[in-house]
Design a protein around this motif. Structure first.
Motif, PDB file in Angstrom:
ATOM      1  N   UNK A 165      -2.214   2.369  -2.960  1.00 14.04           N
ATOM      2  CA  UNK A 165      -1.916   3.776  -2.663  1.00 14.04           C
ATOM      3  C   UNK A 165      -2.078   4.661  -3.885  1.00 14.04           C
ATOM      4  N   UNK A 166      -2.228   4.048  -5.067  1.00 12.17           N
ATOM      5  CA  UNK A 166      -2.366   4.808  -6.312  1.00 12.17           C
ATOM      6  C   UNK A 166      -3.798   4.698  -6.831  1.00 12.17           C
ATOM      7  N   UNK A 167      -4.403   5.841  -7.063  1.00 15.06           N
ATOM      8  CA  UNK A 167      -5.768   5.871  -7.584  1.00 15.06           C
ATOM      9  C   UNK A 167      -5.770   5.533  -9.078  1.00 15.06           C
ATOM     10  N   UNK A 168      -6.782   4.800  -9.491  1.00 15.12           N
ATOM     11  CA  UNK A 168      -6.982   4.541 -10.919  1.00 15.12           C
ATOM     12  C   UNK A 168      -7.912   5.613 -11.461  1.00 15.12           C
ATOM     13  N   UNK A 237      11.870  17.759  -6.004  1.00 14.31           N
ATOM     14  CA  UNK A 237      11.605  17.342  -4.620  1.00 14.31           C
ATOM     15  C   UNK A 237      10.128  17.487  -4.241  1.00 14.31           C
ATOM     16  N   UNK A 238       9.247  17.002  -5.086  1.00 14.35           N
ATOM     17  CA  UNK A 238       7.812  17.113  -4.797  1.00 14.35           C
ATOM     18  C   UNK A 238       7.439  16.145  -3.677  1.00 14.35           C
ATOM     19  N   UNK A 239       6.510  16.519  -2.797  1.00 11.96           N
ATOM     20  CA  UNK A 239       6.128  15.639  -1.685  1.00 11.96           C
ATOM     21  C   UNK A 239       5.298  14.434  -2.121  1.00 11.96           C
ATOM     22  N   UNK A 240       4.620  14.547  -3.260  1.00 16.46           N
ATOM     23  CA  UNK A 240       3.744  13.468  -3.715  1.00 16.46           C
ATOM     24  C   UNK A 240       3.708  13.472  -5.246  1.00 16.46           C
ATOM     25  N   UNK A 241       4.001  12.327  -5.848  1.00 14.24           N
ATOM     26  CA  UNK A 241       4.038  12.256  -7.320  1.00 14.24           C
ATOM     27  C   UNK A 241       2.662  11.953  -7.916  1.00 14.24           C
ATOM     28  N   UNK A 270       1.102   1.227 -11.520  1.00 12.67           N
ATOM     29  CA  UNK A 270       0.144   1.315 -10.416  1.00 12.67           C
ATOM     30  C   UNK A 270      -0.812   2.489 -10.605  1.00 12.67           C
ATOM     31  N   UNK A 271      -0.312   3.565 -11.209  1.00 16.65           N
ATOM     32  CA  UNK A 271      -1.156   4.734 -11.476  1.00 16.65           C
ATOM     33  C   UNK A 271      -2.000   4.566 -12.729  1.00 16.65           C
TER      34      UNK A 271
END
Length: 347
Positions: A165-168, A237-241, A270-271
């Motif tokens: 789910x995390x892009x490199x 409270x961000x929707x996506x980190x 993971x990021x």
């Protein structure tokens, strides 16, 4: 969101029950906890409505295995007394809370922390003796408990993460520092105050172009004011980190108390982002210093570590690659699920 959780549970065949809990006024809760302590009863995670629901449910339905989440879930063992059958019980430790509050008391000398430390120190070992199997997130937590009381069966299963789910993405050139954490969690509150008031001013003098971004749920007015006065970017409270990880050159985890496994470290790995953390922040994770992340426990050590990652691109990229490989190898959800399946459903 509750509706999303209900839909997900229905899709995978999970029966979900929501139990309304009436939170009494603070004075009443303190009185109830004091009375329970005098009577020699656990005060940890005590909800009468939940206890009553579990008590009735296990008498209407027969269960082969009952798993209690969190060590405080041991309070529900009393609901299983006098059953006509004997289900296997599993107690999951997300933290060893007596260790958690012991560290907090040593750091703050707060009497409330002392009371919580002593309460958990009494009751967590009692719950361990009652469980057929205790699940820990790390070998460190398992050894901490085993040094006091031997579980009937021990299983170490860390939290996992969906690495795909995390892009490199490539590391940015900008000296962007990122902190991520919920401000409902005391160690995160302490960490971000330390970061803003003591660490950040020193780093800015050394690297004037450096910028700090803080991501977290429910920041207090005090944290908002601190961030504003230090000219630090704060997003609640961000929707996506993920977008913030992509912008970061390094992730900082200056945790000094608490326990368990830090999901923020698994996310940063993971990021594919370098990490500077304290030893307590990385506790329980198989991190090799200078290979997967940098360990630093004082302001001076943290400044040196951040400066190295922000100025040495080749070194920063090596940390990022190694960290991503570590979570793919050890913490991907299919790996974690396979370990649990072999334990609960052996061939």
């Amino acid at each position: 969101a509750p509706d999303a959780i209900s839909r997900c549970a229905e899709e995978i065949g999970v029966e979900l029950h929501a139990v309304p809990v009436q939170l009494a006024p603070k004075v009443r809760r303190v009185a109830d906890y004091t009375l329970r302590m005098i009577r020699g009863l656990p005060i940890v995670d005590y909800y009468p409505e939940m206890l009553s629901f579990v008590h009735n449910l296990v008498r209407v339905r027969k269960f082969d295995l009952i798993e209690f989440e969190g060590s405080g879930g041991g309070t529900f063992f009393s609901a299983l007394s006098d059953l006509p059958y004997r289900p296997r019980t599993v107690l999951v430790f997300y933290d060893v809370m007596w260790q958690w509050w012991k560290r907090e008391y040593i750091a703050s000398r707060n009497l409330v922390s002392l009371a919580r430390w002593l309460s958990y120190r009494i009751w967590e070992p009692h719950f361990v003796r009652q469980a057929d199997c205790c699940v820990f997130l790390s070998e460190v937590d398992a050894q901490t408990v085993s040094s006091v009381v031997k579980p009937n069966q021990t299983l170490v299963v860390p939290l996992g993460i969906q690495t795909t789910a995390f892009d490199k993405t490539p590391l940015p050139d900008e000296p962007e520092v990122l902190f991520v954490g919920s401000f409902n969690h005391l160690p995160n509150i302490q960490a971000v105050k330390w970061l803003i008031t003591e660490i950040w001013p020193v780093l800015k003098k050394r690297i004037p172009l450096a910028h700090l971004t803080i991501i977290g749920r429910n920041p207090s007015d005090e944290i908002i004011k601190l961030a504003k006065s230090a000219r630090v970017s704060l997003f609640a409270d961000v929707p996506d980190v993920q977008p913030y990880y992509k912008q970061a050159r390094v992730v900082i985890v200056p945790i000094k108390t608490g326990g368990g496994i830090r999901m923020k470290i698994l996310e940063a790995f993971a990021a594919a982002r370098p990490i500077v953390t304290t030893q307590i922040g990385a506790e329980g994770l198989p991190i090799v210093p200078n290979e997967h992340a940098l360990f630093a426990n004082s302001v001076e050590e943290i400044i040196e570590a951040l400066s190295r990652v922000l100025t040495d691109r080749q070194f920063a990229e090596r940390l990022a690659v190694n960290g991503r490989a570590l979570v793919e190898r050890e913490f991907d959800w299919p790996i974690i699920a396979s370990k649990l399946q072999k334990t609960f459903y052996p061939e």
